[in-house]
Motif scaffolding. Structure first.
Motif, PDB file in Angstrom:
ATOM      1  N   SER A 120       0.827  -1.206   0.000  1.00 50.09           N
ATOM      2  CA  SER A 120       0.000   0.000   0.000  1.00 50.09           C
ATOM      3  C   SER A 120       0.863   1.258   0.000  1.00 50.09           C
ATOM      4  CB  SER A 120      -0.922   0.014   1.225  1.00 50.09           C
ATOM      5  OG  SER A 120      -1.832  -1.058   1.193  1.00 50.09           O
ATOM      6  N   PHE A 121       1.911   1.234   0.807  1.00 48.82           N
ATOM      7  CA  PHE A 121       2.789   2.391   0.932  1.00 48.82           C
ATOM      8  C   PHE A 121       3.441   2.751  -0.404  1.00 48.82           C
ATOM      9  CE2 PHE A 121       7.209   3.855   1.688  1.00 48.82           C
ATOM     10  CZ  PHE A 121       6.949   5.051   2.340  1.00 48.82           C
ATOM     11  N   PHE A 122       4.009   1.770  -1.089  1.00 45.46           N
ATOM     12  CA  PHE A 122       4.690   2.060  -2.351  1.00 45.46           C
ATOM     13  C   PHE A 122       3.695   2.387  -3.466  1.00 45.46           C
ATOM     14  CE2 PHE A 122       8.393   0.110  -0.276  1.00 45.46           C
ATOM     15  CZ  PHE A 122       9.374   0.997  -0.679  1.00 45.46           C
ATOM     16  N   GLU A 123       2.481   1.849  -3.385  1.00 44.67           N
ATOM     17  CA  GLU A 123       1.455   2.241  -4.357  1.00 44.67           C
ATOM     18  C   GLU A 123       1.121   3.723  -4.211  1.00 44.67           C
ATOM     19  OE1 GLU A 123      -1.950  -0.256  -3.948  1.00 44.67           O
ATOM     20  OE2 GLU A 123      -1.054  -1.947  -5.043  1.00 44.67           O
TER      21      GLU A 123
ATOM     22  N   ASP B  13       5.364   5.421  11.448  1.00 44.11           N
ATOM     23  CA  ASP B  13       4.237   5.916  12.250  1.00 44.11           C
ATOM     24  C   ASP B  13       2.953   5.160  11.904  1.00 44.11           C
ATOM     25  OD1 ASP B  13       5.788   7.744  13.569  1.00 44.11           O
ATOM     26  OD2 ASP B  13       5.200   9.459  12.331  1.00 44.11           O
ATOM     27  N   TRP B  14       2.743   4.934  10.605  1.00 41.85           N
ATOM     28  CA  TRP B  14       1.535   4.243  10.144  1.00 41.85           C
ATOM     29  C   TRP B  14       1.502   2.810  10.684  1.00 41.85           C
ATOM     30  CZ3 TRP B  14       0.517   1.344   5.111  1.00 41.85           C
ATOM     31  CH2 TRP B  14      -0.862   1.168   4.910  1.00 41.85           C
TER      32      TRP B  14
ATOM     33  N   LYS C 229       2.953   1.679  13.328  1.00 39.87           N
ATOM     34  CA  LYS C 229       2.714   1.729  14.774  1.00 39.87           C
ATOM     35  C   LYS C 229       1.217   1.875  15.067  1.00 39.87           C
ATOM     36  CE  LYS C 229       4.366   4.067  18.945  1.00 39.87           C
ATOM     37  NZ  LYS C 229       5.275   5.134  19.470  1.00 39.87           N
ATOM     38  N   LEU C 230       0.535   2.691  14.264  1.00 36.49           N
ATOM     39  CA  LEU C 230      -0.908   2.867  14.440  1.00 36.49           C
ATOM     40  C   LEU C 230      -1.675   1.607  14.042  1.00 36.49           C
ATOM     41  CD1 LEU C 230      -1.354   6.507  13.094  1.00 36.49           C
ATOM     42  CD2 LEU C 230      -1.618   5.738  15.456  1.00 36.49           C
ATOM     43  N   LEU C 231      -1.270   0.978  12.956  1.00 39.35           N
ATOM     44  CA  LEU C 231      -1.933  -0.258  12.530  1.00 39.35           C
ATOM     45  C   LEU C 231      -1.850  -1.318  13.626  1.00 39.35           C
ATOM     46  CD1 LEU C 231      -0.742  -0.591   8.801  1.00 39.35           C
ATOM     47  CD2 LEU C 231      -2.971   0.196   9.626  1.00 39.35           C
ATOM     48  N   MET C 232      -0.692  -1.391  14.269  1.00 36.20           N
ATOM     49  CA  MET C 232      -0.525  -2.345  15.356  1.00 36.20           C
ATOM     50  C   MET C 232      -1.390  -1.960  16.556  1.00 36.20           C
ATOM     51  SD  MET C 232       3.625  -2.775  15.166  1.00 36.20           S
ATOM     52  CE  MET C 232       3.711  -3.717  16.692  1.00 36.20           C
ATOM     53  N   ALA C 233      -1.387  -0.657  16.890  1.00 33.70           N
ATOM     54  CA  ALA C 233      -2.144  -0.199  18.056  1.00 33.70           C
ATOM     55  C   ALA C 233      -3.641  -0.420  17.881  1.00 33.70           C
ATOM     56  CB  ALA C 233      -1.844   1.275  18.322  1.00 33.70           C
ATOM     57  N   GLN C 234      -4.122  -0.243  16.641  1.00 32.04           N
ATOM     58  CA  GLN C 234      -5.542  -0.407  16.351  1.00 32.04           C
ATOM     59  C   GLN C 234      -5.886  -1.837  15.934  1.00 32.04           C
ATOM     60  OE1 GLN C 234      -7.867   1.972  16.816  1.00 32.04           O
ATOM     61  NE2 GLN C 234      -6.238   3.277  17.619  1.00 32.04           N
TER      62      GLN C 234
ATOM     63  N   PRO D 280      -6.720   2.798   5.772  1.00 29.73           N
ATOM     64  CA  PRO D 280      -7.048   3.146   7.155  1.00 29.73           C
ATOM     65  C   PRO D 280      -5.936   3.965   7.796  1.00 29.73           C
ATOM     66  CG  PRO D 280      -6.413   0.829   6.992  1.00 29.73           C
ATOM     67  CD  PRO D 280      -6.542   1.348   5.585  1.00 29.73           C
ATOM     68  N   LEU D 281      -6.339   4.919   8.637  1.00 29.64           N
ATOM     69  CA  LEU D 281      -5.387   5.771   9.357  1.00 29.64           C
ATOM     70  C   LEU D 281      -4.464   6.510   8.393  1.00 29.64           C
ATOM     71  CD1 LEU D 281      -4.543   3.085  12.075  1.00 29.64           C
ATOM     72  CD2 LEU D 281      -6.000   5.085  12.398  1.00 29.64           C
ATOM     73  N   TYR D 282      -5.054   6.948   7.273  1.00 28.99           N
ATOM     74  CA  TYR D 282      -4.265   7.580   6.206  1.00 28.99           C
ATOM     75  C   TYR D 282      -3.574   8.865   6.654  1.00 28.99           C
ATOM     76  CZ  TYR D 282      -8.155  10.861   5.780  1.00 28.99           C
ATOM     77  OH  TYR D 282      -9.108  11.820   6.041  1.00 28.99           O
ATOM     78  N   GLY D 283      -4.029   9.459   7.764  1.00 31.43           N
ATOM     79  CA  GLY D 283      -3.425  10.707   8.230  1.00 31.43           C
ATOM     80  C   GLY D 283      -1.961  10.587   8.593  1.00 31.43           C
TER      81      GLY D 283
END
Length: 285
Positions: free
Chosen positions: A212-215, A233-234, A236-241, A259-262
């Motif tokens: 997703s990141f490289f896309e 950071d992303w 870390k959030l994916l893991m937390a959520q 998800p969590l695109y911010g």
């Protein structure tokens, strides 16, 4: 082994390419400043921290702002404090040295062991800033006019200078540096970086998040592409959520904003572009 005899071999917490290791060691051999350029978020500042750790020495950091003057790196004379103390009858006004504030270069020069001196984001300063440091970085000495001292480096520091290419640097300054451009990591290198920061992250989530990141980075028209620090950071959030790999892998989600695109997209134009492309993709699907 003393730090003066050491070479940079990377550290367990920093993935350095062979080219980058060679660049650091070339700067050590030539005794020239190492000028590092690259996208923001590619680990330029962290490199200096890891080089200091690898060489078992201290790091002195000089973070440059638009208002920073070259003189501040050498020393500053606090005339205001001296005037105030003289009005109060303080005896210390007799020694002007009490009002000399040492800068980062002075701190690096007076150290008994070789230091790593980071001049961070030099391109933020005025265009004349690099030229104003030419002699001091070349000769490793400067003169203090108020006290008539000559400050010379006891041990020549390794100077690491970072730039985000916000403005061009003078040719005379560039000639005195060893230059290295940190290329953006490819997928395999990025996977190694992720594993260093998140050693227990399941492989499926790593693979799907990197896809997703490289896309996103390959999208045309992005004002600001996400960088390494934003990927971390992303994750870390994916893991937390507790976001599962299936959410990222799901075919429908490939046509939607992640998800969590911010953590990845940092301005409204890029979010709107992504939403527009996702809408067109869903319509075509």
């Amino acid at each position: 082994m003393k730090s003066e005899d050491s070479k940079f071999e990377g550290t367990d917490s920093y993935i350095a390419t062979e080219e980058l290791k060679m660049a650091v060691n070339a700067a050590l051999t030539l005794q020239r400043p190492l000028l590092i350029k690259g996208e923001p978020g590619t680990g330029k500042t962290m490199l200096a921290e890891q080089v200091a750790q690898s060489l078992n020495t201290d790091l002195i950091q000089w973070h440059i702002k638009s208002t920073t003057r070259a003189q501040q790196g050498l020393y500053e004379y606090d005339a205001v404090s001296r005037l105030r103390d003289s009005q109060l009858g303080d005896e210390k006004v007799r020694d002007i040295g009490n009002y000399i504030v040492k800068g980062k270069l002075w701190q690096a020069f007076e150290a008994d062991e070789r230091q790593v001196l980071l001049i961070d984001e030099i391109d933020k300063a005025d265009i004349e800033f690099p030229n104003d440091l030419l002699l001091e970085l070349d000769k490793m000495e400067f003169h203090v006019y108020e006290t008539q001292q000559r400050i010379q480096a006891k041990k020549r520091p390794l100077v690491i200078i970072t730039s985000n290419n916000e403005k061009e640097l003078p040719d005379a300054f560039l000639r005195r540096c060893f230059f290295h451009y940190i290329r953006f990591p490819d997928k395999d290198t990025m996977k190694q970086i992720v594993q260093v920061h998140f050693p227990n992250l399941q492989n499926e989530l790593v693979e799907e998040s990197l896809r997703s990141f490289f896309e996103i980075r390959q999208m045309n028209g992005l004002k600001k592409k996400p960088t390494t620090s934003e990927l971390l950071d992303w994750l870390k959030l994916l893991m937390a959520q507790d976001i599962s790999p299936e959410v990222l892998r799901n075919q429908d989600n490939r046509s939607a904003i992640p998800p969590l695109y911010g953590a990845l997209l940092k301005n409204e134009q890029d979010v709107q572009l992504f939403e527009k492309l996702a809408f067109l993709s869903r319509r075509e699907g």
